[in-house]
Design an enzyme around this catalytic site. Sequence first.
Site, PDB file in Angstrom:
ATOM      1  N   THR A   1       0.805  -1.222   0.000  1.00 30.12           N
ATOM      2  CA  THR A   1       0.000   0.000   0.000  1.00 30.12           C
ATOM      3  C   THR A   1       0.841   1.276   0.000  1.00 30.12           C
ATOM      4  O   THR A   1       0.294   2.378  -0.049  1.00 30.12           O
ATOM      5  CB  THR A   1      -0.943   0.023   1.221  1.00 30.12           C
ATOM      6  OG1 THR A   1      -0.165  -0.089   2.420  1.00 30.12           O
ATOM      7  CG2 THR A   1      -1.936  -1.127   1.158  1.00 30.12           C
TER       8      THR A   1
ATOM      9  N   ALA B   1       4.032   3.924  -1.505  1.00 27.39           N
ATOM     10  CA  ALA B   1       4.305   4.512  -2.815  1.00 27.39           C
ATOM     11  C   ALA B   1       5.083   3.559  -3.712  1.00 27.39           C
ATOM     12  O   ALA B   1       4.771   3.397  -4.898  1.00 27.39           O
ATOM     13  CB  ALA B   1       5.069   5.830  -2.638  1.00 27.39           C
ATOM     14  N   VAL B   2       6.113   2.899  -3.156  1.00 22.98           N
ATOM     15  CA  VAL B   2       6.883   1.947  -3.957  1.00 22.98           C
ATOM     16  C   VAL B   2       6.062   0.698  -4.235  1.00 22.98           C
ATOM     17  O   VAL B   2       6.127   0.123  -5.333  1.00 22.98           O
ATOM     18  CB  VAL B   2       8.207   1.597  -3.259  1.00 22.98           C
ATOM     19  CG1 VAL B   2       8.974   0.527  -4.039  1.00 22.98           C
ATOM     20  CG2 VAL B   2       9.077   2.843  -3.119  1.00 22.98           C
TER      21      VAL B   2
ATOM     22  N   ARG C   1      21.820  -4.329   2.421  1.00 24.81           N
ATOM     23  CA  ARG C   1      22.628  -3.734   1.354  1.00 24.81           C
ATOM     24  C   ARG C   1      24.127  -3.833   1.590  1.00 24.81           C
ATOM     25  O   ARG C   1      24.904  -3.944   0.644  1.00 24.81           O
ATOM     26  CB  ARG C   1      22.236  -2.266   1.165  1.00 24.81           C
ATOM     27  CG  ARG C   1      20.866  -2.068   0.540  1.00 24.81           C
ATOM     28  CD  ARG C   1      20.497  -0.604   0.535  1.00 24.81           C
ATOM     29  NE  ARG C   1      19.158  -0.377   0.010  1.00 24.81           N
ATOM     30  CZ  ARG C   1      18.480   0.743   0.209  1.00 24.81           C
ATOM     31  NH1 ARG C   1      19.027   1.731   0.911  1.00 24.81           N
ATOM     32  NH2 ARG C   1      17.268   0.883  -0.290  1.00 24.81           N
TER      33      ARG C   1
ATOM     34  N   CYS D   1      18.114   4.653  -3.609  1.00 24.57           N
ATOM     35  CA  CYS D   1      17.652   5.226  -4.875  1.00 24.57           C
ATOM     36  C   CYS D   1      18.710   6.099  -5.543  1.00 24.57           C
ATOM     37  O   CYS D   1      18.909   6.013  -6.767  1.00 24.57           O
ATOM     38  CB  CYS D   1      16.363   6.001  -4.658  1.00 24.57           C
ATOM     39  SG  CYS D   1      16.431   7.183  -3.299  1.00 24.57           S
TER      40      CYS D   1
ATOM     41  N   GLN E   1      16.789  15.884  -4.061  1.00 26.92           N
ATOM     42  CA  GLN E   1      15.934  14.719  -3.880  1.00 26.92           C
ATOM     43  C   GLN E   1      14.476  15.097  -3.669  1.00 26.92           C
ATOM     44  O   GLN E   1      14.144  15.955  -2.844  1.00 26.92           O
ATOM     45  CB  GLN E   1      16.466  13.865  -2.720  1.00 26.92           C
ATOM     46  CG  GLN E   1      17.851  13.314  -3.034  1.00 26.92           C
ATOM     47  CD  GLN E   1      18.414  12.406  -1.968  1.00 26.92           C
ATOM     48  OE1 GLN E   1      19.598  12.465  -1.655  1.00 26.92           O
ATOM     49  NE2 GLN E   1      17.591  11.535  -1.403  1.00 26.92           N
TER      50      GLN E   1
ATOM     51  N   GLY F   1      11.096  10.299  -2.339  1.00 25.61           N
ATOM     52  CA  GLY F   1      12.080   9.537  -1.582  1.00 25.61           C
ATOM     53  C   GLY F   1      11.699   9.342  -0.132  1.00 25.61           C
ATOM     54  O   GLY F   1      12.203   8.431   0.520  1.00 25.61           O
TER      55      GLY F   1
ATOM     56  N   LYS G   1      25.244   6.308   3.047  1.00 21.62           N
ATOM     57  CA  LYS G   1      24.703   5.153   2.321  1.00 21.62           C
ATOM     58  C   LYS G   1      25.061   5.225   0.841  1.00 21.62           C
ATOM     59  O   LYS G   1      25.456   4.220   0.226  1.00 21.62           O
ATOM     60  CB  LYS G   1      23.182   5.084   2.490  1.00 21.62           C
ATOM     61  CG  LYS G   1      22.713   4.533   3.806  1.00 21.62           C
ATOM     62  CD  LYS G   1      21.233   4.190   3.791  1.00 21.62           C
ATOM     63  CE  LYS G   1      20.355   5.398   3.664  1.00 21.62           C
ATOM     64  NZ  LYS G   1      18.915   5.066   3.790  1.00 21.62           N
TER      65      LYS G   1
ATOM     66  N   HIS H   1      14.515  12.165  -8.554  1.00 23.58           N
ATOM     67  CA  HIS H   1      15.704  12.781  -7.978  1.00 23.58           C
ATOM     68  C   HIS H   1      16.620  13.281  -9.098  1.00 23.58           C
ATOM     69  O   HIS H   1      16.678  12.707 -10.188  1.00 23.58           O
ATOM     70  CB  HIS H   1      16.496  11.774  -7.150  1.00 23.58           C
ATOM     71  CG  HIS H   1      15.806  11.321  -5.900  1.00 23.58           C
ATOM     72  ND1 HIS H   1      14.671  11.907  -5.400  1.00 23.58           N
ATOM     73  CD2 HIS H   1      16.127  10.322  -5.021  1.00 23.58           C
ATOM     74  CE1 HIS H   1      14.315  11.300  -4.278  1.00 23.58           C
ATOM     75  NE2 HIS H   1      15.183  10.332  -4.035  1.00 23.58           N
TER      76      HIS H   1
END
Length: 358
Positions: free
Chosen positions: A29, A31-32, A117, A147, A174, A178, A232, A261
């Site tokens: 649910t 955004a991504v 990651r 991203c 950005q 994001g 990051k 972005h």
Amino acid sequence: MSLSSPDVLDRPAARPARRPLTVAIVGATGAVGAELIACLERRGFPVGELRLLASPRSAGQTLSFRGAPVTVQALDEDSFDGVDLALFSAGASVSRRYAPAAQAAGAWVVDNSSAFRMDEATPLVVPEVNAWRLDEAPGRLIANPNCVAAIAAVALQPLHARRLVVRIIGATYQAASGAGAAAMEELRASTAAALAGEAFTPQVLAHPYAFNLFSHDAAVDPETGYNGEELKVIAELRRLLASPELPASFTCIRVPVLRAHAMALTVRFAEPVSVAEARAWLAEAPGVRLVDDVAGNHFPMPSEASGADEVLVGRIRTDLSDPSRRSLSLFVAGDQLLKGAALNAVQIAEALVRTGAL
């Protein structure tokens, strides 16, 4: 066919899987999550069953896939029975808790959070950049990059492959996307209030967003002075470009743009590189769209990157501060929700399908 073959890059799955796949989206649910659903549909991914998973407060909502309603289910450890592919986009704590359950159920996991990651045993993958890492996923777990790192890597890899990048200095611009759907709505609401001359108190971000820009809201590391987003990006770009000691510095700024972005990059190479060479290499690179119209003063913009699969690259010029002529400056824009998140995850899954791994 190897997972690192160029044929796996930047294209929808060329053939159906041996059987339709059961695909779960964790964080459906958000955004991504919405973009993951749209990407699977638009690119014809071989979905037999789509399982939409979210928090209990979102359970019962109905979302659409291929014109049919799909009911959102509450996520728990038993949600992955029979799942072939689990696409995670619900935050690091959720991934750390539930990704092992998906793996134990036999699913491939593509995780969009920061949870794995920097785990050396987990491939961090942008297919146009390092698809060969997909051969190194014995635990069926693949990490999707930050991203900014993903978008920057698509622009840098065609150059790095030919002249070896030895230093990067970047400034990012950005978008609200994001920070998620709530930040996008706050930008809309605060802009409407500002235009109406009304007061607005930020609820999602720390500072007023309309007609303003500010340092990315990640916490600042007192030892380095860099915030978490900047650290990051640096660490993940080093992994993606297979350059663990690559000198890099980023300043990450939030700007009042809804989606996509942008970033200014100054890149030094081991050998001199001309603007013409760089343009030629970028023009033929997978996942890149060259937008470098000097006469028309038309270069990458978030408005044109929004909704686009490609990373837009332009404003390519020699860095006049480097007398060795080994540095270029360029401007890049990419959709954070697509290449910076959902699209990259689906491209990873497509590569696994195409080679029979999935």
